[in-house]
Design an enzyme around this catalytic site. Sequence first.
Site, PDB file in Angstrom:
ATOM      1  N   CYS A 181     -39.912  -1.924  19.080  1.00 42.24           N
ATOM      2  CA  CYS A 181     -38.735  -3.036  18.843  1.00 42.24           C
ATOM      3  C   CYS A 181     -38.662  -3.857  17.553  1.00 42.24           C
ATOM      4  O   CYS A 181     -38.077  -4.425  16.598  1.00 42.24           O
ATOM      5  CB  CYS A 181     -37.256  -3.515  19.798  1.00 42.24           C
ATOM      6  SG  CYS A 181     -36.243  -2.215  20.901  1.00 42.24           S
ATOM      7  N   HIS A 199     -32.291  -8.039  16.334  1.00 38.81           N
ATOM      8  CA  HIS A 199     -32.715  -6.927  16.841  1.00 38.81           C
ATOM      9  C   HIS A 199     -31.837  -6.335  17.881  1.00 38.81           C
ATOM     10  O   HIS A 199     -31.302  -7.944  18.589  1.00 38.81           O
ATOM     11  CB  HIS A 199     -34.038  -7.071  17.901  1.00 38.81           C
ATOM     12  CG  HIS A 199     -33.994  -5.608  18.772  1.00 38.81           C
ATOM     13  ND1 HIS A 199     -33.364  -4.398  18.072  1.00 38.81           N
ATOM     14  CD2 HIS A 199     -34.353  -5.620  19.788  1.00 38.81           C
ATOM     15  CE1 HIS A 199     -34.154  -3.667  18.828  1.00 38.81           C
ATOM     16  NE2 HIS A 199     -34.057  -4.111  19.831  1.00 38.81           N
ATOM     17  N   ASN A 241     -29.300   0.101  20.486  1.00 36.21           N
ATOM     18  CA  ASN A 241     -30.713   0.053  20.026  1.00 36.21           C
ATOM     19  C   ASN A 241     -31.045   0.984  19.635  1.00 36.21           C
ATOM     20  O   ASN A 241     -31.223   1.838  20.314  1.00 36.21           O
ATOM     21  CB  ASN A 241     -30.538  -0.807  21.488  1.00 36.21           C
ATOM     22  CG  ASN A 241     -32.692  -1.007  21.411  1.00 36.21           C
ATOM     23  OD1 ASN A 241     -33.390  -0.728  20.478  1.00 36.21           O
ATOM     24  ND2 ASN A 241     -32.343  -1.778  22.289  1.00 36.21           N
TER      25      ASN A 241
END
Length: 331
Positions: A112, A258, A288
């Site tokens: 990520c 993020h 996500n």
Amino acid sequence: MCGIEILGTGAYTPVLRVTNDDLAKVVDTNDEWISTRTGIKARHITNGEPTWRMGAEASRQALENAGIDGSEIGLIIATTITSDFSTPSVACVIQDAIGATDAAAYDLNAACSGFVYGIDAAKRYLQTDSDLKYVLVVAAERLSKITDYTDRSSCILFGDGAAAAVVARSDKMFTSYIGADGRGAKFLYSKVHKVLHPFRTTDADEIETGDFAAGKYFLYQDGKEVYKFATKALPAAAKKAADKIGLDIADIDWFVPHQANIRIIETAAKNLGVKMDKFIVNIAEHGNTSSASIPTALHEAITDGTIKRGDKLCLVGFGAGLTMGAVIIEY
Ligand code: UT7
């Protein structure tokens, strides 16, 4: 100072939208739990589109917004944990799709944190290679490929998507920090398939597992450990990047974190001493999307006019590895 400028951004979000209620039909969960624990209301999942195609769509848009042609790109850095191939890189397939005939191309896997690592790398190439004019950093993720839709604690979190940025050398402000802590690798992982070649004499799992459990080809996470790491890593990375140039965190206009869990972002904001209204958040609609999450939020905030030229931005992420990183730039 050699910095970089973001010339244009783009994003691709799959049409197929899966709401919390949709998920409640396939796994024992409900909208109330998902909304309050994560801030997620929906996520978009590919209906078959491969990772490279999402990346190519986002890249085309970024090129258009930057006003440059694919043939002018000198380097493509594609960030992904869900490539369509072990080889070639998804970057090479995107290179062909967008006509970037003169570009070197490779994939970068920092989970990520990938987009932050990618921008950091792009800046270093631009700084040291005077022949290089434009770099395309494209994050493309098809997490639905490695999501276990029988595991309610993880499948509610993830979505698919891609986003890209065309960057060029500039004398605008730039600082970055990237880091990793491999001791936490065991808290968030997805294994590749088991290797059983014809000469192997045992298929015992313990030979290949180490810290990592047998099986686990889908994404496995220890949610609590990842949560703990994330709430410390986000503020730490932002501070380390800012400290390198003596920048006060209070002077940053926008944080683009993020998008993993709204509670992680809120805790990180508190730990940084920054109000939530300086944080760009789009988790409710996307969930996500790993390395695509930061550039998707960035692209949306640029497109709707929230982020304006001259604003100081902090792109900050964490992810499997465990990795973390922050890039502070002027838009
Ligand atoms: O890019 C990085 C990717 N990963 C992350 O960022 C994950 C970071 N961690 C998290 O975001 C949170 O730890 C989760 C959202 C994964 C879990 O939230 P939590 O507040 O830590 O919940 P929990 O795991 O402590 O579970 C609380 C309860 C449990 O029930 P009991 O044992 O208290 O009866 C779970 O079984 O909630 C239950 N539960 C659910 N209930 C309804 C877990 N998942 C669900 C669900 N729906 N989807």
